[in-house]
Design a protein around this motif. Structure first.
Motif, PDB file in Angstrom:
ATOM      1  N   GLU A 218       0.639  -1.281  -0.094  1.00  0.00           N
ATOM      2  CA  GLU A 218       0.344  -0.514  -0.224  1.00  0.00           C
ATOM      3  C   GLU A 218       1.156   1.394  -0.205  1.00  0.00           C
ATOM      4  O   GLU A 218       0.555   1.881   0.974  1.00  0.00           O
ATOM      5  CB  GLU A 218      -0.953   0.048   1.412  1.00  0.00           C
ATOM      6  N   ASP A 219       1.943   1.342  -0.609  1.00  0.00           N
ATOM      7  CA  ASP A 219       3.218   2.139  -0.913  1.00  0.00           C
ATOM      8  C   ASP A 219       2.724   3.344  -2.259  1.00  0.00           C
ATOM      9  O   ASP A 219       3.544   3.244  -2.955  1.00  0.00           O
ATOM     10  CB  ASP A 219       4.132   1.719  -0.942  1.00  0.00           C
ATOM     11  N   ASP A 220       1.527   4.395  -2.371  1.00  0.00           N
ATOM     12  CA  ASP A 220       1.116   4.746  -2.607  1.00  0.00           C
ATOM     13  C   ASP A 220       2.346   5.837  -3.591  1.00  0.00           C
ATOM     14  O   ASP A 220       1.932   6.448  -4.349  1.00  0.00           O
ATOM     15  CB  ASP A 220      -0.317   5.430  -2.812  1.00  0.00           C
ATOM     16  N   GLU A 221       3.114   6.702  -2.636  1.00  0.00           N
ATOM     17  CA  GLU A 221       3.881   7.367  -2.928  1.00  0.00           C
ATOM     18  C   GLU A 221       4.851   7.090  -3.822  1.00  0.00           C
ATOM     19  O   GLU A 221       5.629   7.172  -4.461  1.00  0.00           O
ATOM     20  CB  GLU A 221       4.892   7.731  -1.836  1.00  0.00           C
ATOM     21  N   ALA A 222       5.210   5.376  -3.680  1.00  0.00           N
ATOM     22  CA  ALA A 222       6.445   4.823  -4.202  1.00  0.00           C
ATOM     23  C   ALA A 222       6.070   5.387  -6.123  1.00  0.00           C
ATOM     24  O   ALA A 222       6.724   4.876  -7.018  1.00  0.00           O
ATOM     25  CB  ALA A 222       6.586   3.600  -4.332  1.00  0.00           C
ATOM     26  N   VAL A 223       4.729   4.731  -5.896  1.00  0.00           N
ATOM     27  CA  VAL A 223       3.797   4.980  -7.430  1.00  0.00           C
ATOM     28  C   VAL A 223       4.643   5.629  -8.111  1.00  0.00           C
ATOM     29  O   VAL A 223       4.780   5.638  -9.156  1.00  0.00           O
ATOM     30  CB  VAL A 223       2.725   4.045  -7.606  1.00  0.00           C
ATOM     31  N   ARG A 224       3.876   6.754  -7.472  1.00  0.00           N
ATOM     32  CA  ARG A 224       3.950   8.455  -7.779  1.00  0.00           C
ATOM     33  C   ARG A 224       5.520   8.503  -8.428  1.00  0.00           C
ATOM     34  O   ARG A 224       6.031   9.323  -9.225  1.00  0.00           O
ATOM     35  CB  ARG A 224       3.168   9.003  -7.352  1.00  0.00           C
ATOM     36  N   ILE A 225       5.848   8.367  -7.721  1.00  0.00           N
ATOM     37  CA  ILE A 225       8.020   8.423  -7.815  1.00  0.00           C
ATOM     38  C   ILE A 225       8.197   7.670  -9.174  1.00  0.00           C
ATOM     39  O   ILE A 225       8.862   8.392  -9.952  1.00  0.00           O
ATOM     40  CB  ILE A 225       8.486   7.953  -6.695  1.00  0.00           C
ATOM     41  N   CYS A 226       8.158   6.272  -9.047  1.00  0.00           N
ATOM     42  CA  CYS A 226       8.419   6.118 -10.443  1.00  0.00           C
ATOM     43  C   CYS A 226       7.761   6.782 -11.452  1.00  0.00           C
ATOM     44  O   CYS A 226       8.268   6.926 -12.474  1.00  0.00           O
ATOM     45  CB  CYS A 226       7.754   4.746 -10.241  1.00  0.00           C
TER      46      CYS A 226
END
Length: 283
Positions: A218-226
């Motif tokens: 549940e790491d939405d921040e990682a998706v945005r960064i990538c």
């Protein structure tokens, strides 16, 4: 105090998380962990899982000798608890040092088996880290079955031939609890990453695996960064291990734009590259 033996191994980043499909794949990067076996007992800092005690126990369980009096010294460039395989690297380096000091004559597969058993015994890994441990001791990538012995575990392997820059985004301590069931629920995305590996599309696999791990944790921040970094020219971006670090792979000619983006992000950034040749003689 005398140095009885010393050895080093390297960090790695994930290509396929082993929890998703019971197959794992990692590749070594140029961050080193060096372990010295010395003639006097030493206090080991940041050995949170008592990894060295487990290494010694597994070593003795195999019937191998230990020095009458000894201690450990560790010098590592690898951030701990970030998904960059620090435990695998330290385990391999320590076992290589024991191998040298006691003239045991272990080969790579035997060292990997002991390192994996040591990590399992101390509880610092869920999967056993067979893929991570192979990546810490050898060059290139290996797709492995972690349920088999090291000598039988390698399903497929290959090298990264082009010269790349790897940016590691360190995002602090791991906060999410790792649930095996969450990873199994993302099996379809992990299968896409596995298909990419089978087609030798390693960079696509890194990104796809990162999406699967982000969903499982549940790491939405990682998706945005990538997504942002891929739009800036990165050829791969994804969570390494179970996080929270993110590995970003770039061609050298595209790296300046990515570098500017990353250094304005507020996160700690490490720049490195893939291990090209880790085939020096075992010690």
């Amino acid at each position: 105090m005398n140095i009885l033996a010393e050895a080093e191994s390297n960090a790695a980043i994930s290509i396929l998380h082993a929890l998703g499909l019971d197959k794992g794949c990692s590749i070594g990067i140029n961050l080193k962990a060096k372990v010295k076996l010395v003639s006097e007992p030493q206090e080991i800092k940041e050995d949170f899982h008592q990894l060295f005690q487990s290494i010694e126990m597994v070593w003795k369980e195999h019937g191998f000798p230990l020095p009458d009096k000894y201690g450990w010294q560790v010098s590592s460039e690898i951030p701990i608890g970030q998904g960059l395989k620090s435990s695998s690297a330290i385990s391999c380096a320590a076992i290589k040092a024991l191998n040298e000091a006691t003239w045991t004559g272990l080969n790579e597969s035997e060292i990997v088996d002991i390192a994996v058993s040591s990590q399992r015994k101390c509880g610092c890994t869920i999967t056993g880290s067979m893929d991570d441990t192979w990546a810490s001791i050898s060059s290139g990538w290996k797709l492995v079955d972690p349920k088999k012995s090291a000598s039988e575990s390698v399903i497929l392997e290959g090298e990264i031939e082009d010269e790349m820059i790897i940016f590691l985004i360190l995002r602090g301590s791991r906060s999410n609890i790792i649930k095996v069931s969450n990873f199994k629920e993302q099996s379809r995305i992990f299968e896409r990453a596995l298909d990419s590996i089978l087609q030798d599309s390693i960079f696509q696999a890194i990104s796809t695996n990162g999406m699967a791990v982000a969903a499982a944790t549940e790491d939405d921040e990682a998706v945005r960064i990538c997504n942002k970094l891929i739009s800036k020219g990165a050829i791969a971006a994804g969570i390494s291990g179970s996080g929270p670090s993110i590995s970003v792979v770039s061609f050298i000619q595209d790296s300046e734009t990515i570098r500017k983006t990353l250094y304005n992000s507020g996160h700690e950034i490490i720049e490195t590259n893939f291990i090209e040749d880790n085939s020096s003689e075992l010690i």
